[in-house]
Scaffold this active site. Structure first.
Site, PDB file in Angstrom:
ATOM      1  N   CYS A   1      -6.355   0.211   6.950  1.00  0.00           N
ATOM      2  CA  CYS A   1      -5.991   0.808   5.660  1.00  0.00           C
ATOM      3  C   CYS A   1      -7.067   1.810   5.232  1.00  0.00           C
ATOM      4  O   CYS A   1      -8.253   1.481   5.154  1.00  0.00           O
ATOM      5  CB  CYS A   1      -5.851  -0.297   4.614  1.00  0.00           C
ATOM      6  SG  CYS A   1      -5.445   0.313   2.959  1.00  0.00           S
TER       7      CYS A   1
ATOM      8  N   ASP B   1       0.487   3.768   1.714  1.00  0.00           N
ATOM      9  CA  ASP B   1       0.439   4.390   3.046  1.00  0.00           C
ATOM     10  C   ASP B   1       1.847   4.692   3.577  1.00  0.00           C
ATOM     11  O   ASP B   1       2.709   3.813   3.591  1.00  0.00           O
ATOM     12  CB  ASP B   1      -0.305   3.447   4.008  1.00  0.00           C
ATOM     13  CG  ASP B   1      -0.671   4.131   5.307  1.00  0.00           C
ATOM     14  OD1 ASP B   1       0.252   4.626   6.000  1.00  0.00           O
ATOM     15  OD2 ASP B   1      -1.868   4.175   5.641  1.00  0.00           O
TER      16      ASP B   1
ATOM     17  N   ARG C   1       2.936   4.967   6.410  1.00  0.00           N
ATOM     18  CA  ARG C   1       3.332   4.285   7.651  1.00  0.00           C
ATOM     19  C   ARG C   1       3.793   2.852   7.430  1.00  0.00           C
ATOM     20  O   ARG C   1       4.088   2.139   8.388  1.00  0.00           O
ATOM     21  CB  ARG C   1       2.153   4.305   8.637  1.00  0.00           C
ATOM     22  CG  ARG C   1       1.705   5.714   8.999  1.00  0.00           C
ATOM     23  CD  ARG C   1       0.341   5.696   9.648  1.00  0.00           C
ATOM     24  NE  ARG C   1      -0.684   5.213   8.718  1.00  0.00           N
ATOM     25  CZ  ARG C   1      -1.959   5.017   9.042  1.00  0.00           C
ATOM     26  NH1 ARG C   1      -2.357   5.237  10.283  1.00  0.00           N
ATOM     27  NH2 ARG C   1      -2.828   4.592   8.140  1.00  0.00           N
TER      28      ARG C   1
ATOM     29  N   CYS D   1       0.853  -1.191   0.000  1.00  0.00           N
ATOM     30  CA  CYS D   1       0.000   0.000   0.000  1.00  0.00           C
ATOM     31  C   CYS D   1       0.890   1.243   0.000  1.00  0.00           C
ATOM     32  O   CYS D   1       2.003   1.232   0.521  1.00  0.00           O
ATOM     33  CB  CYS D   1      -0.902   0.009   1.233  1.00  0.00           C
ATOM     34  SG  CYS D   1      -2.044   1.416   1.267  1.00  0.00           S
TER      35      CYS D   1
ATOM     36  N   HIS E   1      -2.206  -3.824   5.136  1.00  0.00           N
ATOM     37  CA  HIS E   1      -2.027  -3.392   6.533  1.00  0.00           C
ATOM     38  C   HIS E   1      -3.381  -3.083   7.156  1.00  0.00           C
ATOM     39  O   HIS E   1      -4.300  -2.604   6.481  1.00  0.00           O
ATOM     40  CB  HIS E   1      -1.105  -2.176   6.621  1.00  0.00           C
ATOM     41  CG  HIS E   1      -1.676  -0.935   6.002  1.00  0.00           C
ATOM     42  ND1 HIS E   1      -2.271   0.070   6.738  1.00  0.00           N
ATOM     43  CD2 HIS E   1      -1.779  -0.547   4.710  1.00  0.00           C
ATOM     44  CE1 HIS E   1      -2.688   1.020   5.924  1.00  0.00           C
ATOM     45  NE2 HIS E   1      -2.405   0.674   4.689  1.00  0.00           N
TER      46      HIS E   1
HETATM   47 CO    CO Z   1      -3.446   1.351   3.038  1.00  0.00          CO
END
Ligand code: CO
Length: 214
Positions: A101, A44, A46, A42, A98
């Site tokens: 999400c 993302d 993090r 992803c 994750h």
């Molecule tokens: Co995500």
């Protein structure tokens, strides 16, 4: 502007430190890459792929998109997979999702007219939800419903990898790569393996490629 300049300064510091530890590091890196793992994760911020598995430059070929999807008409992702499998000959492909999400959470919501393109990208996850609606709706909180769909979406994407001609051809010719689905927990930094599909494992017949008989 000070913050963005910090990144450039950090880069200078990093390059100096790496060179101090190994004066030939960048010389070696510049010659070629031989990663054994393709990571599809992803976007993302993090879930920084190399950091969470302690990988060094040159060890992982990486593609990231919103909610770590492998979509049969996405030439960006497919190009990465084709190059990783046919040229780099990676031994493993990890799809990494994750918990919590944002893309998966958005897919469980109404469509946002301010995000028309993103809505379309998330349409595939809405389809995964409809396939497993009873199981997901049975979860007691929204947080748990999102996380259940995170897991089911991840498993779906690993299967989608096995449905590509790239993977099926490589399995036949090279008995490689192995496909894995891992989920990352933002709250403790740990990865868990949810699925793996080995070369030669059974694929649903409607996704199998056969010789052209026409
Ligand atoms: Co995500």
């Amino acid at each position: 502007m000070q913050e963005i300049d910090n990144f450039l300064q950090n880069n200078k510091d990093w390059a100096s430190k790496v060179t101090a530890e190994d004066p030939t590091f960048f010389e070696k890196m510049a010659q070629k890459q031989t990663p054994e793992l393709l990571w599809i994760g992803c976007s993302d911020s993090r879930v920084p792929a190399e950091i969470i598995v302690g990988a060094q430059p040159g060890e992982m070929f990486i593609h990231r998109n919103i909610a770590n999807q492998v979509i049969a008409t996405d030439f960006n992702c497919l190009s990465v997979i084709q190059y990783a499998v046919n040229v780099l000959k990676v031994k493993h492909i990890v799809v990494c999702g994750h918990y919590n999400c944002g893309g998966v959470r958005a897919a469980l919501s109404k469509q946002n007219s301010g995000l028309l393109i993103t809505n379309k990208w998330l349409m595939h996850i809405k389809n995964v939800y409809r396939l497993h609606q009873a199981e997901i709706d049975a979860m007691p909180t929204e947080y748990l419903r999102v996380n259940k769909l995170v897991e089911l979406n991840l498993i779906e994407q690993v299967h989608a990898l096995s449905h590509t001609s790239i993977i099926q051809e490589s399995w036949t010719k090279h008995n490689s790569p192995t496909l894995h689905g891992w989920v990352y927990d933002l709250s403790d930094g740990l990865l868990s393996s949810l699925i793996s599909i080995k070369p030669g494992d059974e694929i649903h017949p409607i996704y199998q490629y056969v010789a052209d008989e026409s």
